[in-house]
Design a protein around this motif. Sequence first.
Motif, mmCIF file in Angstrom:
data_model
loop_
_atom_site.group_PDB
_atom_site.id
_atom_site.type_symbol
_atom_site.label_atom_id
_atom_site.label_comp_id
_atom_site.label_asym_id
_atom_site.label_seq_id
_atom_site.Cartn_x
_atom_site.Cartn_y
_atom_site.Cartn_z
ATOM 1 N N VAL A 189 101.670 16.395 1.186
ATOM 2 C CA VAL A 189 102.122 17.668 0.818
ATOM 3 C C VAL A 189 103.574 17.820 1.551
ATOM 4 O O VAL A 189 103.664 17.732 3.104
ATOM 5 N N THR A 229 100.656 23.396 -3.153
ATOM 6 C CA THR A 229 99.927 22.398 -3.906
ATOM 7 C C THR A 229 98.691 22.963 -4.460
ATOM 8 O O THR A 229 97.720 23.464 -3.500
ATOM 9 N N LEU A 241 94.623 22.090 -5.819
ATOM 10 C CA LEU A 241 93.895 21.190 -5.682
ATOM 11 C C LEU A 241 92.863 21.730 -6.794
ATOM 12 O O LEU A 241 92.032 22.817 -6.714
ATOM 13 N N LEU A 263 89.150 20.725 1.827
ATOM 14 C CA LEU A 263 89.894 21.551 2.547
ATOM 15 C C LEU A 263 89.453 21.954 4.073
ATOM 16 O O LEU A 263 90.070 22.284 4.976
ATOM 17 N N ILE A 312 95.802 27.463 3.745
ATOM 18 C CA ILE A 312 94.534 27.056 2.895
ATOM 19 C C ILE A 312 93.995 28.082 2.266
ATOM 20 O O ILE A 312 93.375 28.871 2.809
ATOM 21 N N THR A 353 103.741 26.344 3.701
ATOM 22 C CA THR A 353 103.237 25.198 2.825
ATOM 23 C C THR A 353 101.800 25.771 2.639
ATOM 24 O O THR A 353 101.180 26.110 3.283
ATOM 25 N N LEU A 384 97.886 24.889 0.536
ATOM 26 C CA LEU A 384 97.086 24.024 -0.375
ATOM 27 C C LEU A 384 96.080 24.823 -0.804
ATOM 28 O O LEU A 384 95.216 25.721 -0.127
#
Length: 254
Positions: free
Chosen positions: A45, A51, A53, A65, A181, A211, A213
């Motif tokens: 990433v 992103t 998932l 995760l 996350i 960023t 996820l």
Amino acid sequence: MTQTTRATQDRTGAQEPMLRVREVHRSFGSGAQAVHALRGVSFEVRRGELTALKGRSGSGKTTLLNVVGGLDAPSRGAVELDGTDLSGLDEAGLLELRRDRIGFVFQSFGLIPVLTAAENVGVPMRLRKVPARQREERARTLLALVGLSDHAEQRPGELSGGQQQRVAVARALANEPDLIIADEPTGQLDSETGRQIMELLRAVVRSEGVTALVATHDPTLMELADRVVELRDGRVADPADDAAAGVGAGAVAR
């Protein structure tokens, strides 16, 4: 597979990945009774990307995760966050990583009922011993960012589900993390509120330069994401396999 993203060059610098997951395996138990939750998962990433998932229940999303977030250790393989190999950290190092560099958003919100929205946002900063005035200013700035300026003094029980999740997003940003996350952040919300939370996450990634996820079943986030990775039975799905079988793409990098 050719990969392009909507993340801009100036946000991603030299296009070096911020997160690297390399051949990660995670098994529980041993012998014939072992459960193999992750089976050689690899992906990257880049900084400033969101992103998504995706995968069915039991595909390994939450396990992945937990490994990426330093809450669990892989049986084999490696996770690197901005050049830091998590396997090289002791428990104190992992605690510091989770406190200072990763923000978590949970499906169940995870707010402390007796604290106000502003106080909930301030909890991660308390753990870092940030001075009270600075903590309060940062909390109010973040609540404004997520559209809750007028709800700073309300407690979770006085907020809707969508408002509680907005507080959770603000809390995840409290210590200016490198990575957010989120595990099914819209799982307890109706579709319209879920879309608003997904759009908020997209906007936060852009405005704060973090960023993200995010594990999700929500097609809305997949539309908003820079990259979509699908897990199947503990592995990253290969689009080539889907193409050969005549079905839709299983793992997409846009």
